[in-house]
Design a protein around this motif. Structure first.
Motif, PDB file in Angstrom:
ATOM      1  N   ASN B 246      42.540  33.394  44.309  1.00 51.80           N
ATOM      2  CA  ASN B 246      42.033  32.136  43.781  1.00 51.80           C
ATOM      3  C   ASN B 246      41.780  31.150  44.865  1.00 51.80           C
ATOM      4  O   ASN B 246      42.848  30.803  45.625  1.00 51.80           O
ATOM      5  N   PRO B 247      40.565  30.760  45.145  1.00 51.51           N
ATOM      6  CA  PRO B 247      39.192  30.824  44.356  1.00 51.51           C
ATOM      7  C   PRO B 247      38.210  31.795  44.693  1.00 51.51           C
ATOM      8  O   PRO B 247      37.339  31.927  44.122  1.00 51.51           O
ATOM      9  N   THR B 248      38.544  32.568  45.703  1.00 54.39           N
ATOM     10  CA  THR B 248      37.391  33.606  46.169  1.00 54.39           C
ATOM     11  C   THR B 248      37.164  34.568  45.329  1.00 54.39           C
ATOM     12  O   THR B 248      36.158  35.045  45.414  1.00 54.39           O
ATOM     13  N   GLY B 249      38.118  35.095  44.649  1.00 56.11           N
ATOM     14  CA  GLY B 249      38.035  36.330  44.117  1.00 56.11           C
ATOM     15  C   GLY B 249      38.357  37.766  44.917  1.00 56.11           C
ATOM     16  O   GLY B 249      38.058  38.675  44.478  1.00 56.11           O
ATOM     17  N   ALA B 250      38.534  37.438  46.094  1.00 55.64           N
ATOM     18  CA  ALA B 250      38.851  38.637  47.151  1.00 55.64           C
ATOM     19  C   ALA B 250      39.977  39.543  46.698  1.00 55.64           C
ATOM     20  O   ALA B 250      41.113  38.711  46.089  1.00 55.64           O
ATOM     21  N   THR B 251      39.928  40.812  46.583  1.00 58.67           N
ATOM     22  CA  THR B 251      40.983  41.702  46.480  1.00 58.67           C
ATOM     23  C   THR B 251      41.186  42.686  47.777  1.00 58.67           C
ATOM     24  O   THR B 251      40.434  43.031  48.215  1.00 58.67           O
ATOM     25  N   MET B 252      42.410  42.512  48.117  1.00 60.83           N
ATOM     26  CA  MET B 252      42.701  43.376  49.344  1.00 60.83           C
ATOM     27  C   MET B 252      42.843  44.858  49.202  1.00 60.83           C
ATOM     28  O   MET B 252      43.312  45.203  48.094  1.00 60.83           O
ATOM     29  N   HIS B 397      29.348  19.352  51.614  1.00 59.47           N
ATOM     30  CA  HIS B 397      28.302  19.661  50.586  1.00 59.47           C
ATOM     31  C   HIS B 397      29.196  19.894  49.420  1.00 59.47           C
ATOM     32  O   HIS B 397      28.491  19.919  48.184  1.00 59.47           O
ATOM     33  N   ALA B 398      30.220  20.502  49.487  1.00 57.05           N
ATOM     34  CA  ALA B 398      31.109  20.876  48.233  1.00 57.05           C
ATOM     35  C   ALA B 398      31.266  19.706  47.222  1.00 57.05           C
ATOM     36  O   ALA B 398      31.035  19.730  46.100  1.00 57.05           O
ATOM     37  N   ARG B 399      31.736  18.635  47.948  1.00 54.88           N
ATOM     38  CA  ARG B 399      32.288  17.284  47.306  1.00 54.88           C
ATOM     39  C   ARG B 399      30.700  16.890  46.535  1.00 54.88           C
ATOM     40  O   ARG B 399      30.733  16.350  45.745  1.00 54.88           O
ATOM     41  N   ARG B 400      29.421  16.914  47.313  1.00 57.74           N
ATOM     42  CA  ARG B 400      28.286  16.347  46.895  1.00 57.74           C
ATOM     43  C   ARG B 400      27.874  17.367  45.509  1.00 57.74           C
ATOM     44  O   ARG B 400      27.764  16.649  44.556  1.00 57.74           O
ATOM     45  N   LEU B 401      28.048  18.679  45.593  1.00 53.91           N
ATOM     46  CA  LEU B 401      27.753  19.394  44.485  1.00 53.91           C
ATOM     47  C   LEU B 401      28.575  19.298  43.331  1.00 53.91           C
ATOM     48  O   LEU B 401      28.004  19.227  42.232  1.00 53.91           O
ATOM     49  N   THR B 413      36.162  22.325  39.858  1.00 52.08           N
ATOM     50  CA  THR B 413      37.331  21.946  40.392  1.00 52.08           C
ATOM     51  C   THR B 413      37.200  21.084  41.654  1.00 52.08           C
ATOM     52  O   THR B 413      36.172  21.474  42.259  1.00 52.08           O
ATOM     53  N   ASP B 414      38.230  20.015  41.792  1.00 55.89           N
ATOM     54  CA  ASP B 414      37.868  19.289  42.985  1.00 55.89           C
ATOM     55  C   ASP B 414      37.925  20.085  44.101  1.00 55.89           C
ATOM     56  O   ASP B 414      38.948  21.003  44.530  1.00 55.89           O
ATOM     57  N   PRO B 415      36.945  20.014  44.876  1.00 58.56           N
ATOM     58  CA  PRO B 415      37.057  21.015  46.164  1.00 58.56           C
ATOM     59  C   PRO B 415      37.779  20.859  47.074  1.00 58.56           C
ATOM     60  O   PRO B 415      38.502  21.806  47.704  1.00 58.56           O
ATOM     61  N   ASP B 416      38.204  19.618  47.522  1.00 58.13           N
ATOM     62  CA  ASP B 416      39.200  19.254  48.351  1.00 58.13           C
ATOM     63  C   ASP B 416      40.609  19.591  48.001  1.00 58.13           C
ATOM     64  O   ASP B 416      41.544  20.129  48.847  1.00 58.13           O
ATOM     65  N   SER B 417      40.942  19.811  46.638  1.00 57.19           N
ATOM     66  CA  SER B 417      42.060  20.085  46.221  1.00 57.19           C
ATOM     67  C   SER B 417      42.583  21.637  46.627  1.00 57.19           C
ATOM     68  O   SER B 417      43.767  22.042  46.718  1.00 57.19           O
ATOM     69  N   MET B 418      41.529  22.400  47.044  1.00 57.78           N
ATOM     70  CA  MET B 418      41.995  23.839  47.202  1.00 57.78           C
ATOM     71  C   MET B 418      41.819  24.172  48.688  1.00 57.78           C
ATOM     72  O   MET B 418      42.401  25.141  49.072  1.00 57.78           O
ATOM     73  N   LEU B 419      41.723  23.079  49.577  1.00 62.84           N
ATOM     74  CA  LEU B 419      41.696  23.135  51.128  1.00 62.84           C
ATOM     75  C   LEU B 419      43.228  23.276  51.648  1.00 62.84           C
ATOM     76  O   LEU B 419      43.740  22.379  51.493  1.00 62.84           O
ATOM     77  N   ALA B 420      43.617  24.322  52.366  1.00 61.02           N
ATOM     78  CA  ALA B 420      44.864  24.280  53.177  1.00 61.02           C
ATOM     79  C   ALA B 420      44.731  23.178  54.157  1.00 61.02           C
ATOM     80  O   ALA B 420      45.852  22.467  54.425  1.00 61.02           O
ATOM     81  N   ASP B 421      43.791  22.827  54.857  1.00 62.07           N
ATOM     82  CA  ASP B 421      43.638  21.692  55.498  1.00 62.07           C
ATOM     83  C   ASP B 421      42.501  20.974  55.250  1.00 62.07           C
ATOM     84  O   ASP B 421      41.299  20.968  55.886  1.00 62.07           O
ATOM     85  N   SER B 425      39.072  21.014  57.735  1.00 63.84           N
ATOM     86  CA  SER B 425      38.637  22.757  57.304  1.00 63.84           C
ATOM     87  C   SER B 425      37.204  22.632  57.694  1.00 63.84           C
ATOM     88  O   SER B 425      36.283  21.956  57.487  1.00 63.84           O
ATOM     89  N   ARG B 426      36.840  23.904  58.352  1.00 65.51           N
ATOM     90  CA  ARG B 426      35.421  24.392  58.513  1.00 65.51           C
ATOM     91  C   ARG B 426      34.879  24.927  57.491  1.00 65.51           C
ATOM     92  O   ARG B 426      33.804  24.699  57.093  1.00 65.51           O
ATOM     93  N   VAL B 427      35.772  25.447  56.665  1.00 64.32           N
ATOM     94  CA  VAL B 427      35.222  26.250  55.453  1.00 64.32           C
ATOM     95  C   VAL B 427      35.465  25.161  54.204  1.00 64.32           C
ATOM     96  O   VAL B 427      36.228  24.256  53.983  1.00 64.32           O
ATOM     97  N   GLY B 428      34.879  25.563  52.999  1.00 64.01           N
ATOM     98  CA  GLY B 428      35.140  25.001  51.871  1.00 64.01           C
ATOM     99  C   GLY B 428      34.224  25.387  50.918  1.00 64.01           C
ATOM    100  O   GLY B 428      33.544  26.559  50.783  1.00 64.01           O
ATOM    101  N   GLY B 429      34.253  24.908  49.619  1.00 64.93           N
ATOM    102  CA  GLY B 429      33.262  25.386  48.702  1.00 64.93           C
ATOM    103  C   GLY B 429      33.708  25.024  47.238  1.00 64.93           C
ATOM    104  O   GLY B 429      34.442  24.161  46.921  1.00 64.93           O
ATOM    105  N   VAL B 430      32.946  25.554  46.184  1.00 65.37           N
ATOM    106  CA  VAL B 430      32.888  25.264  44.922  1.00 65.37           C
ATOM    107  C   VAL B 430      33.467  26.219  44.137  1.00 65.37           C
ATOM    108  O   VAL B 430      33.057  27.442  44.223  1.00 65.37           O
ATOM    109  N   ARG B 431      34.575  26.298  43.394  1.00 67.21           N
ATOM    110  CA  ARG B 431      35.003  27.158  42.437  1.00 67.21           C
ATOM    111  C   ARG B 431      34.423  27.330  41.155  1.00 67.21           C
ATOM    112  O   ARG B 431      34.479  25.958  40.742  1.00 67.21           O
ATOM    113  N   LEU B 432      33.854  28.297  40.538  1.00 67.21           N
ATOM    114  CA  LEU B 432      33.344  27.942  39.105  1.00 67.21           C
ATOM    115  C   LEU B 432      34.341  29.152  38.370  1.00 67.21           C
ATOM    116  O   LEU B 432      34.525  30.054  38.624  1.00 67.21           O
TER     117      LEU B 432
END
Lengths: 462, 462
Positions: B246-252, B397-401, B413-421, B425-432
């Motif tokens: 959560n949020p990326t959906g990745a499975t190891m 961009h995530a905030r704007r979207l 979901t509030d994009p900033d709430s998911m960021l460890a930093d 943060s260099r990465v970020g994004g929008v969870r649907l």
């Protein structure tokens, strides 16, 4: 004495109206298992004749018992006991501080069944707004109003029980990773102590007297600690239980409360008011949140005055702290089960919550009366209400008494868990929780403790 | 196409056995509201003839739908839809990460009603032993076993939801008042981040790839921080979600998990494995708790794979930590509502829990397929299962979207709430989150996001 239908009430203790005395007598015998589940009560008319009271008096009493879930009328067949008294077990549990079980299985079952059709996607929605959905906060406010405290629903934050509320407040008042100095009664609620320690807060035990925390000594401690730099940049918190303090049973009078507020104001400290034992709709003194809303976190719940199954806690925080408390509750996990909110709403709406609260108060009074009778002068206080009492004695005596009681099949709360200062405490004692066991077991448990007190050294050296 | 009885199923997508395909088609139309609550389905024989299948096939399919609570047979009158599709509202909620609502109101209502007669003094007892009563831990273990993970009930600690479990673990692994360094995916579960910050822990974001956290970079960060003295006397913790992150959906895959365990062992750090999204009974890779039970805290729940109403979390801690985790759960308040445990037991016992879990997995797959169709290459991953997807883009961009979507009536979901930093943060994004809205609303919400992606700058500069 049993009549053909199996049972006849005692009607002693004149004073109250006859129908109330009848309810009390009937309820006690049902709760104590003198009349068992399924037994049929005497017909209205027969009982009225036997007792020499008006028919309407019996009808009114049976109706009241029906509302409490203790009896159930079956049309044309009579009135039957619908409450199952707790089975007696080998061990007497005076450790768990639970309210006397007056919310009957059947009433909870009915409320659950009534809730079932209200369960829909809305109810199941895990996340409401911070603080909880407004309709649930209205239910919580209605519950508080039934104990004589009017707080606006918009200002409540709902939690999964009072303890989660206390934890959330302790998180909200501190700064991340910095301990908060917590001043509390030298013996107090072990749940708050346990979290405070795990979270690294420093706990300071304030001496108590028969009205609970002593504001004059709190004043002096705060002044000394401030001078020693103990509060560097952090606002201390006073965690206090002004009504039916746990474990001592002390209740502060109005002037003691005003004095406490004066001290809190003069040192600009925050106050957590634990009000979970407010059982009466007639408050004899104002709540701290009414005297000092600007600095008081009022924490309450439905568990202690209704049933442990109804785990709904509520916090009224000073305005500026409300979002932080709501955030803290959220960070602790899903706050409150909507199913529980719906259940409480059913109980409040049907008037059952108030009736059960009153019954718990009455039953608590009966049980503390028994404790007074058995333990008399050994008690710290001889409270007339509530359902826990405290035997003061040095910590090492308390440990010994707890161990001896356990050997005799009577469990009491771990004495050390209640001490603000487990190492250096001068005071200590044994808490006896009177709510959980059936009355006959309670009597046995209290007599075991009384015998041990006679045998073992007590603080006064008896 | 409607037949006289109101409805006729599509039977496309050959491959699966006919009765399964029939169940899928019927279930989808019921969930989507194509056939409304109360409508009568075609008679068994009529439908069998219309579709050219055996009578037994229809009977089997209707029985399966009955178990899911979607239909109900009334003797002699036929089979009726008993599921009320969520009403469409103005706003499309892609913010709350809730499972598709497959546990019908009626099934929960039935289970509540069935639980009602099991509510007694025992159930109401607030305090069980640390970790929860054994019978409830057995229910929790049975639930875990239905996702293919066998853990001994004696070793589970029950909590009021997975998040309370995570908080308790974070309390149990630290020393009072001293922050714990927490290493986690650079985008992760906001609930864990929010508690960690409020409690003053330091959070370190580990870069991710399409299999989630990168063990090689975790290795390097731990080595550097240790050399810089960042861990002085405290054992760091890795908080990681190996399955359907959560949020990326990745499975190891299995080898990634082994590599992670190797790194954890070489630095002697503790691991919190958040496993709430394990939806399948066929695990494709071992759980971390199976690979490294000596250092792994396995946290799971029934909420995400069943219903948010069933708030039961479970923690399997390394042996030496179990009492501390149980203590921490207790210090956070009443741990788990016995009513919820009884409810889960009803659902597990009747086989409903497994069926609903499977349905949620299937419905999640249908919803992620729709997201792939609508958003294709903009997705971080094109998962075949789960019910959340992630659109990677720079934080601004995530905030704007997110803001633009909200203006168009779509909540994310509030994009900033998911960021460890959140700052660096260099990465970020929008969870649907795809689980909450009815299917038609979901389609509309996704198309709004797709249009905004076309209009707004995306990370690849489209």
């Amino acid at each position: 004495m049993r009549v053909s239908s199996g049972w006849s009430p005692r009607l002693a203790d004149a004073g109250a109206p006859t129908s109330e005395r009848l309810v009390t007598a009937l309820a006690e015998d049902i709760l104590d298992g003198v009349v068992a589940e399924g037994e049929r009560l005497p017909a209205h008319r027969a009982l009225a004749e036997e007792l020499g009271v008006a028919l309407g008096t019996v009808t009114k009493a049976y109706a009241e018992l029906g509302l409490r879930g203790l009896v159930r009328g079956t049309h044309g067949r009579g009135t039957f006991v619908s409450y199952r008294a707790s089975p007696t077990s080998g061990t007497v549990d005076l450790a768990m501080n639970m309210p006397p079980r007056l919310l009957s299985d059947e009433v909870i079952g009915d409320a659950l069944a009534a809730s079932a059709h209200r369960v829909d996607a809305e109810v199941l929605s895990a996340c409401g707004p911070p603080g909880g959905r407004l309709e649930y906060r209205r239910t919580a406010a209605a519950w508080l109003a039934s104990s004589g405290l009017e707080l606006p629903p918009e200002e409540l934050v709902l939690a999964h029980g009072a303890q989660q509320g206390i934890v959330a407040v302790l998180m909200a008042v501190g700064r991340p990773g910095r301990p908060v100095p917590v001043y509390t009664e030298e013996v107090t609620f072990h749940g708050a102590l346990s979290y405070a320690r795990l979270a690294g807060h420093s706990v300071h035990g304030v001496p108590i007297d028969r009205q609970g925390m002593r504001p004059d000594l709190l004043d002096r401690m705060l002044a000394l600690d401030a001078r020693a730099g103990a509060h560097a940049g952090i606002r201390p918190v006073v965690y206090v239980t002004p009504t039916l303090q746990n474990p001592t049973g002390a209740t502060m009078c109005a002037s003691r409360r005003r004095e406490l507020v004066r001290v809190a104001r003069s040192h600009d400290v925050l106050v957590i008011e634990d009000d979970v034992y407010a059982l009466s709709e007639e408050r004899t003194a104002p709540a701290l949140v009414e005297l000092a809303p600007e600095r008081t976190f009022h924490v309450s719940s439905a568990s202690k005055a209704l049933s442990p199954a109804i785990r709904l806690g509520m916090v009224k925080a000073p305005c500026a702290f409300r979002p932080r408390v709501a955030d803290a509750v959220r960070s602790l996990g899903l706050p409150v089960s909507p199913l529980i909110c719906v259940l409480l709403d059913e109980l409040v709406g049907a008037g059952i919550a108030s009736t059960v609260r009153a019954s718990i108060r009455d039953e608590g009074a009966r049980r503390t009366a028994l404790a007074r009778e058995q333990l008399g002068s050994a008690l710290f206080l001889a409270p007339k209400t509530g359902y826990h009492v405290f035997l003061p004695m040095p910590p090492e005596h308390a440990r010994r008494l707890a161990a001896a009681a356990q050997d005799a099949g009577v469990l009491v709360t771990d004495p050390d868990s209640m001490l603000a200062d487990p190492q250096g405490s001068r005071v200590g004692g044994v808490r006896l929780s009177l709510g959980a066991p059936p009355m006959a077991e309670l009597a046995r448990g209290l007599s075991v403790v009384r015998d041990l007190l006679g045998a073992a050294p007590t603080p006064s050296g008896k």
